[in-house]
Design a protein around this motif. Sequence first.
Motif, PDB file in Angstrom:
ATOM      1  N   CYS A 174     -47.110  78.890 -29.279  1.00 17.30           N
ATOM      2  CA  CYS A 174     -47.524  77.527 -29.396  1.00 17.30           C
ATOM      3  C   CYS A 174     -46.462  76.639 -28.726  1.00 17.30           C
ATOM      4  O   CYS A 174     -45.247  76.453 -29.146  1.00 17.30           O
TER       5      CYS A 174
ATOM      6  N   THR B 245     -48.667  72.649 -33.719  1.00 20.74           N
ATOM      7  CA  THR B 245     -49.227  73.801 -34.357  1.00 20.74           C
ATOM      8  C   THR B 245     -48.126  74.810 -34.891  1.00 20.74           C
ATOM      9  O   THR B 245     -47.405  75.185 -34.128  1.00 20.74           O
TER      10      THR B 245
ATOM     11  N   LEU C 220     -49.563  80.626 -36.224  1.00 22.04           N
ATOM     12  CA  LEU C 220     -50.155  81.358 -35.086  1.00 22.04           C
ATOM     13  C   LEU C 220     -50.202  82.795 -35.726  1.00 22.04           C
ATOM     14  O   LEU C 220     -49.018  83.388 -35.995  1.00 22.04           O
TER      15      LEU C 220
ATOM     16  N   THR D  57     -54.922  79.894 -34.823  1.00 22.44           N
ATOM     17  CA  THR D  57     -53.944  78.918 -34.826  1.00 22.44           C
ATOM     18  C   THR D  57     -54.514  77.912 -35.817  1.00 22.44           C
ATOM     19  O   THR D  57     -55.644  77.666 -36.244  1.00 22.44           O
TER      20      THR D  57
END
Length: 407
Positions: A352, A380, A383, A394
């Motif tokens: 991410c 984010t 993950l 996510t």
Amino acid sequence: MLRSLVGSEMCIRDSLLCEPHPHFPQDLLEGAVTLRMRMCNEQPLLEETIKDPRTKLQFMKGAKSEHDQPKASTKKRTVRIANEVEVVPLETSTFLEMSASAAPPSQGDNQSKEGLNRIAKYRFGPNEKLISLCSVGEDRFAVGTSSGYVVVLDRNGLPLIQYRPHKACIWDVAFSSTYDFSTASEDGTSSIFAYHLNQQTLEATSVASFQSDVFALAYTNPTDPSSAVLSGGLSATICVLHSDRKSSSFIPASTSIQAMRPITTRNLVLFGGGSGSCALVDPNTCTTVETITKHTRKVPAVSSYGNMALSGSFDKTLRVWDVRAGMHCSHNLVMSDVLTATAISDNYAAACSGSSLYLWDLRNFHQILAVKNKAWSGLTRGLVMDHTKKLLVTASVDGIARFWSFE
């Protein structure tokens, strides 16, 4: 509706409140039995007055000192399952019709020309941020939220079970079995929990108290609930809760601990630091085996698979490591934005970066296999990859967990 019940001659009145309500009609309590969450020792588990999740809970007394070490406790707490865990025993099709939280993509919404297709999503609540994410066995995933919830989801984005072990942000969560997990929290604690299915109770078996936020933790063996648990955060000290859960040790670090993952092939744990360093620590000898300073800014994202590891940094670089003997960087990519989460498997790597989700084939790492731009709002931190199902999950600060398929 409540007003119409006051003064009625009904024999039974059932009222379910998720939180205490200051304006609840007192007439309804007359002659009623009120049940409230209590611990086994008759002390409330949490204060009834809920503080802002960003306000740290004062678990320890006294002035802070840079020489203070975390304190580990094995005193067990037990709470009733009915008050701490919400079980949803509904069929998938039924729950989809009743819940607005789990939302399948609309027609055509899940098709992407960028190689990643969103197949499901989950939203906890309108003001809740999803902070952490981990795998819970096959086709199960757990998210940690900004106000202290842990929610287990299936691959369709449907909530299966819900805990609230903290009333502060859960920076990291790790499951070692379906009902055994650990948390790292903003309230300054790293805790190990076990849910007893028969008694329907959630028990905190060990708690390590730090002087500040705990950002990361890891089981040395991700599938063994009795394996040692390492945790760390702003205090620049790693706490090792050993397998007996009665003894603990501490490993000094020269930096804050941002992220942790086990290297199971060597019985070591990899962490990313606030200064940009990555290090391997040995939980058995409680020593640092090796420290690497290839990154120039903090490393909030590390992941591992077999003899490989992946690190992502705020210096916008993504590095693949061969950890069979020390740490040797085999690949290095420069991204356009900061790295906040990574995942790696035998053939794939994912990351991410800013608001984008990237996927690579490790056999051709310098060519992007798939990308989803503007995949979420904000950043984010969560993950997870299931390479056998070709699935990415996510969890973002915009409050949504997203499920992505790839080819």
